[in-house]
Design a protein around this motif. Structure first.
Motif, short mmCIF file in Angstrom:
data_model
loop_
_atom_site.label_atom_id
_atom_site.label_comp_id
_atom_site.label_asym_id
_atom_site.label_seq_id
_atom_site.Cartn_x
_atom_site.Cartn_y
_atom_site.Cartn_z
N VAL A 33 0.85 -1.19 0.00
CA VAL A 33 0.00 0.00 0.00
C VAL A 33 0.89 1.24 0.00
CG1 VAL A 33 -1.75 1.27 1.29
CG2 VAL A 33 -1.83 -1.23 1.23
N ALA A 34 0.56 2.20 -0.86
CA ALA A 34 1.26 3.48 -0.91
C ALA A 34 0.48 4.47 -0.04
CB ALA A 34 1.34 3.99 -2.34
N ILE A 35 1.17 5.11 0.89
CA ILE A 35 0.55 6.08 1.79
C ILE A 35 1.21 7.43 1.54
CG2 ILE A 35 0.02 6.64 4.19
CD1 ILE A 35 0.73 3.53 4.62
N PHE A 36 0.38 8.45 1.32
CA PHE A 36 0.87 9.78 0.98
C PHE A 36 0.43 10.81 2.01
CE2 PHE A 36 0.41 7.36 -2.88
CZ PHE A 36 1.60 7.59 -3.54
N ARG A 37 1.30 11.78 2.27
CA ARG A 37 1.00 12.94 3.12
C ARG A 37 1.07 14.15 2.19
NH1 ARG A 37 4.60 14.64 8.37
NH2 ARG A 37 3.38 16.47 8.95
N ASP A 51 1.82 -0.56 -9.60
CA ASP A 51 1.39 0.05 -10.86
C ASP A 51 0.83 -1.07 -11.73
OD1 ASP A 51 1.43 0.82 -13.63
OD2 ASP A 51 2.83 2.42 -13.15
N PRO A 52 -0.48 -1.05 -12.03
CA PRO A 52 -1.07 -2.17 -12.76
C PRO A 52 -0.55 -2.35 -14.17
CG PRO A 52 -2.71 -0.46 -12.33
CD PRO A 52 -1.44 -0.04 -11.68
N LYS A 53 -0.05 -1.31 -14.80
CA LYS A 53 0.48 -1.44 -16.15
C LYS A 53 1.84 -2.13 -16.14
CE LYS A 53 1.22 1.14 -20.41
NZ LYS A 53 1.15 2.45 -21.07
N ALA A 54 2.66 -1.80 -15.14
CA ALA A 54 4.01 -2.36 -15.07
C ALA A 54 4.10 -3.59 -14.18
CB ALA A 54 4.98 -1.29 -14.55
N GLY A 55 3.18 -3.72 -13.23
CA GLY A 55 3.25 -4.82 -12.28
C GLY A 55 4.31 -4.64 -11.21
N LEU A 63 5.67 11.18 -8.18
CA LEU A 63 5.56 12.60 -7.87
C LEU A 63 4.12 12.95 -7.55
CD1 LEU A 63 7.86 14.14 -10.61
CD2 LEU A 63 8.37 13.78 -8.19
N VAL A 64 3.92 13.66 -6.45
CA VAL A 64 2.59 14.07 -6.01
C VAL A 64 2.31 15.47 -6.53
CG1 VAL A 64 1.17 14.56 -3.98
CG2 VAL A 64 2.77 12.65 -3.94
N GLY A 65 1.09 15.69 -6.98
CA GLY A 65 0.70 17.01 -7.47
C GLY A 65 -0.80 17.08 -7.62
N SER A 66 -1.24 17.98 -8.47
CA SER A 66 -2.68 18.09 -8.71
C SER A 66 -2.93 18.34 -10.19
CB SER A 66 -3.30 19.20 -7.87
OG SER A 66 -2.74 20.45 -8.20
N VAL A 72 -3.14 13.93 -7.20
CA VAL A 72 -2.69 12.75 -7.92
C VAL A 72 -1.24 12.40 -7.59
CG1 VAL A 72 -4.26 13.18 -9.87
CG2 VAL A 72 -1.93 14.08 -9.94
N VAL A 73 -0.90 11.16 -7.94
CA VAL A 73 0.50 10.74 -7.97
C VAL A 73 0.77 10.25 -9.38
CG1 VAL A 73 0.02 8.38 -7.15
CG2 VAL A 73 2.31 9.38 -6.86
N ALA A 74 1.93 10.61 -9.92
CA ALA A 74 2.34 10.15 -11.25
C ALA A 74 3.24 8.94 -11.07
CB ALA A 74 3.09 11.25 -11.99
N SER A 75 2.88 7.85 -11.72
CA SER A 75 3.71 6.64 -11.64
C SER A 75 5.11 6.96 -12.15
CB SER A 75 3.10 5.53 -12.48
OG SER A 75 4.00 4.44 -12.56
N PRO A 76 6.15 6.52 -11.45
CA PRO A 76 7.51 6.79 -11.93
C PRO A 76 7.87 6.00 -13.19
CG PRO A 76 7.57 5.46 -9.93
CD PRO A 76 6.13 5.84 -10.15
N LEU A 77 7.07 5.01 -13.56
CA LEU A 77 7.40 4.21 -14.74
C LEU A 77 6.72 4.71 -16.01
CD1 LEU A 77 7.35 0.66 -13.13
CD2 LEU A 77 9.32 2.12 -13.64
N TYR A 78 5.39 4.73 -16.02
CA TYR A 78 4.68 5.11 -17.24
C TYR A 78 4.05 6.50 -17.16
CZ TYR A 78 5.37 0.40 -18.94
OH TYR A 78 5.94 -0.76 -19.36
N LYS A 79 4.22 7.17 -16.04
CA LYS A 79 3.75 8.55 -15.84
C LYS A 79 2.23 8.68 -15.82
CE LYS A 79 8.09 9.58 -15.94
NZ LYS A 79 8.81 8.81 -14.98
#
Length: 114
Positions: A33-37, A51-55, A63-66, A72-79
């Motif tokens: 589980v990923a937990i973000f503040r 990441d379901p695309k990369a497994g 990276l967290v943003g909006s 949102v969080v951007a996956s570091p693999l497929y963005k």
């Protein structure tokens, strides 16, 4: 529908262990589980870390943003961007992940799988 009173809560770390606008990975009931503040209010969110695309178990490193009103969080693999409230993948809804209940109690972060 599950209420927060009937959920099984797991303490994962001290709230201060998660730096603002970052995420960490925790093992909760055998799941990554990923937990973000996040944000000025320092709200906490939890989604599946894989990441379901990369497994790969990497979303906590994104990276967290909006985007508009969405946090949102951007996956570091497929963005791909994942909504931290719902787990929805904005670019490809078929790659959405589960969002989980998270709360802070007595300075500890607690997560319940949903």
């Amino acid at each position: 529908m599950t209420t927060t009173e009937t959920l099984q809560w797991t303490a994962v770390c001290a709230a201060s262990d998660i730096l603002p606008d970052t995420g960490v990975c925790a093992l909760v009931e055998g799941m990554h589980v990923a937990i973000f503040r996040v944000g000025r209010e320092q709200d906490f969110y939890a989604i599946d870390n894989v990441d379901p695309k990369a497994g790969a178990s990497v979303l906590s490193r994104g990276l967290v943003g909006s985007i508009g009103e969405r946090i949102v969080v951007a996956s570091p693999l497929y963005k791909n961007h994942f909504d931290l409230r719902s787990g929805e993948c904005l670019e490809a809804p078929e790659y959405s992940v589960r969002a989980h209940e998270v709360r802070v109690q007595d300075g500890r972060v607690l997560v319940a799988l949903t």
